[in-house]
Scaffold this motif. Structure first.
Motif, PDB file in Angstrom:
ATOM      1  N   GLY A   1       0.916   0.395  -2.211  1.00 40.97           N
ATOM      2  CA  GLY A   1       0.834   1.563  -3.083  1.00 40.97           C
ATOM      3  C   GLY A   1      -0.132   2.623  -2.585  1.00 40.97           C
ATOM      4  N   THR A   2      -1.071   2.261  -1.712  1.00 41.03           N
ATOM      5  CA  THR A   2      -2.012   3.243  -1.193  1.00 41.03           C
ATOM      6  C   THR A   2      -1.559   3.720   0.175  1.00 41.03           C
ATOM      7  N   TYR A   3      -2.003   4.885   0.545  1.00 42.16           N
ATOM      8  CA  TYR A   3      -1.711   5.395   1.883  1.00 42.16           C
ATOM      9  C   TYR A   3      -2.682   4.750   2.863  1.00 42.16           C
ATOM     10  N   ILE A   4      -2.172   4.362   4.014  1.00 39.29           N
ATOM     11  CA  ILE A   4      -2.999   3.764   5.059  1.00 39.29           C
ATOM     12  C   ILE A   4      -2.823   4.610   6.311  1.00 39.29           C
ATOM     13  N   ASP A   5      -3.930   5.076   6.873  1.00 41.69           N
ATOM     14  CA  ASP A   5      -3.877   5.946   8.040  1.00 41.69           C
ATOM     15  C   ASP A   5      -3.538   5.170   9.304  1.00 41.69           C
ATOM     16  N   GLU A   6      -3.123   5.931  10.324  1.00 42.49           N
ATOM     17  CA  GLU A   6      -2.794   5.362  11.627  1.00 42.49           C
ATOM     18  C   GLU A   6      -4.039   4.716  12.238  1.00 42.49           C
TER      19      GLU A   6
ATOM     20  N   ALA B   1       6.566  -1.768   7.816  1.00 41.24           N
ATOM     21  CA  ALA B   1       5.805  -2.430   6.762  1.00 41.24           C
ATOM     22  C   ALA B   1       5.590  -1.465   5.612  1.00 41.24           C
ATOM     23  N   LYS B   2       5.204  -2.050   4.482  1.00 38.26           N
ATOM     24  CA  LYS B   2       4.959  -1.266   3.274  1.00 38.26           C
ATOM     25  C   LYS B   2       3.559  -1.581   2.775  1.00 38.26           C
ATOM     26  N   SER B   3       2.827  -0.530   2.388  1.00 33.78           N
ATOM     27  CA  SER B   3       1.497  -0.759   1.832  1.00 33.78           C
ATOM     28  C   SER B   3       1.626  -1.120   0.353  1.00 33.78           C
TER      29      SER B   3
ATOM     30  N   GLY C   1       2.185 -10.338   1.924  1.00 33.99           N
ATOM     31  CA  GLY C   1       3.411 -10.849   1.344  1.00 33.99           C
ATOM     32  C   GLY C   1       4.626 -10.360   2.101  1.00 33.99           C
ATOM     33  N   ILE C   2       5.718 -11.101   1.934  1.00 36.66           N
ATOM     34  CA  ILE C   2       7.003 -10.709   2.500  1.00 36.66           C
ATOM     35  C   ILE C   2       8.039 -10.881   1.396  1.00 36.66           C
ATOM     36  N   ILE C   3       8.613  -9.761   0.962  1.00 35.14           N
ATOM     37  CA  ILE C   3       9.586  -9.788  -0.128  1.00 35.14           C
ATOM     38  C   ILE C   3      10.888  -9.187   0.399  1.00 35.14           C
ATOM     39  N   ASP C   4      11.945  -9.983   0.398  1.00 34.21           N
ATOM     40  CA  ASP C   4      13.253  -9.536   0.880  1.00 34.21           C
ATOM     41  C   ASP C   4      13.178  -8.905   2.273  1.00 34.21           C
ATOM     42  N   LYS C   5      12.462  -9.577   3.169  1.00 32.68           N
ATOM     43  CA  LYS C   5      12.307  -9.139   4.559  1.00 32.68           C
ATOM     44  C   LYS C   5      11.491  -7.857   4.685  1.00 32.68           C
ATOM     45  N   ILE C   6      10.807  -7.431   3.620  1.00 41.16           N
ATOM     46  CA  ILE C   6       9.922  -6.282   3.672  1.00 41.16           C
ATOM     47  C   ILE C   6       8.483  -6.794   3.760  1.00 41.16           C
ATOM     48  N   ILE C   7       7.777  -6.371   4.794  1.00 41.80           N
ATOM     49  CA  ILE C   7       6.415  -6.841   5.023  1.00 41.80           C
ATOM     50  C   ILE C   7       5.470  -5.991   4.173  1.00 41.80           C
ATOM     51  N   ILE C   8       4.668  -6.627   3.356  1.00 41.66           N
ATOM     52  CA  ILE C   8       3.685  -5.969   2.504  1.00 41.66           C
ATOM     53  C   ILE C   8       2.319  -6.166   3.146  1.00 41.66           C
TER      54      ILE C   8
ATOM     55  N   SER D   1       1.676   4.091  12.749  1.00 46.77           N
ATOM     56  CA  SER D   1       1.963   5.354  12.063  1.00 46.77           C
ATOM     57  C   SER D   1       1.333   5.252  10.672  1.00 46.77           C
ATOM     58  N   ARG D   2       1.285   6.359   9.991  1.00 44.56           N
ATOM     59  CA  ARG D   2       0.709   6.366   8.650  1.00 44.56           C
ATOM     60  C   ARG D   2       1.658   5.656   7.694  1.00 44.56           C
ATOM     61  N   LEU D   3       1.125   4.788   6.868  1.00 43.29           N
ATOM     62  CA  LEU D   3       1.919   4.104   5.847  1.00 43.29           C
ATOM     63  C   LEU D   3       1.799   4.914   4.557  1.00 43.29           C
ATOM     64  N   ALA D   4       2.905   5.549   4.163  1.00 41.71           N
ATOM     65  CA  ALA D   4       2.863   6.406   2.986  1.00 41.71           C
ATOM     66  C   ALA D   4       4.088   6.218   2.116  1.00 41.71           C
ATOM     67  N   PRO D   5       4.334   5.159   1.474  1.00 43.11           N
ATOM     68  CA  PRO D   5       3.773   3.821   1.633  1.00 43.11           C
ATOM     69  C   PRO D   5       4.457   3.013   2.728  1.00 43.11           C
ATOM     70  N   MET D   6       5.556   3.524   3.343  1.00 44.20           N
ATOM     71  CA  MET D   6       6.221   2.792   4.417  1.00 44.20           C
ATOM     72  C   MET D   6       5.786   3.386   5.753  1.00 44.20           C
ATOM     73  N   GLY D   7       5.768   2.549   6.772  1.00 47.40           N
ATOM     74  CA  GLY D   7       5.413   3.009   8.105  1.00 47.40           C
ATOM     75  C   GLY D   7       5.552   1.877   9.103  1.00 47.40           C
TER      76      GLY D   7
END
Length: 154
Positions: free
Chosen positions: A130-135, A126-128, A143-150, A109-115
């Motif tokens: 800061g930029t939007y990432i298309d599908e 996952a989280k981008s 990176g992985i910060i507090d179980k959030i995938i970057i 899915s689109r990361l805006a910033p989560m997706g």
């Protein structure tokens, strides 16, 4: 006929003020319209019927608004329109060994910033950076910060 117009102005003004206080956030056209309608009704009662009826209309506006506001704030009033469903789902916890820094995957899915991203045959959130990432864009874990995938695009 004038009395009917005065009563309708006051009633519609009170309804608009109640909508403003209980449903519509902020100061909107409903509040301004409600105040103007009530003021117009009170002015018309003073103008057409004199001081005694004008004072009586102000008193009735205060009593009617107070009673309707108190009735609207009672909890049983809102039970008729209240949403009664309960959310029973929970977020799936990510295991420490599922995704590692440097793993690659594809955005589902689109990361805006989560997706959602498919990595290691699993779909994870996952989280981008800061930029939007298309599908369907290939991404890499940075990176992985507090179980959030970057992730960042490759």
């Amino acid at each position: 006929m004038t009395a009917l117009i005065i009563i309708l102005l006051i009633v519609f003004g009170i309804v608009l003020l109640l909508l403003e206080f209980l449903v519509i956030p902020g100061v909107t056209v409903a509040a301004i319209g409600g105040i103007l309608m009530i003021a117009g009704g009170v002015y018309m009662s003073y103008h057409h019927y004199g001081y005694s009826v004008g004072h009586l209309s102000i008193l009735s506006v205060i009593i009617l608004f107070g009673a309707s506001f108190a009735l609207a704030l009672k909890s049983k009033t809102w039970n008729k329109i209240m949403l009664k469903t309960e959310v029973t789902s929970k977020v799936e916890k990510m295991e420490d060994s599922d995704v590692l820094i440097g793993d690659q995957g594809v955005c589902t899915s689109r990361l805006a910033p989560m997706g959602m991203v498919k990595m290691n045959n699993k779909i994870v959130e996952a989280k981008s950076m800061g930029t939007y990432i298309d599908e369907k864009t290939p991404v890499e874990v940075v990176g992985i910060i507090d179980k959030i995938i970057i992730v960042k695009p490759i």
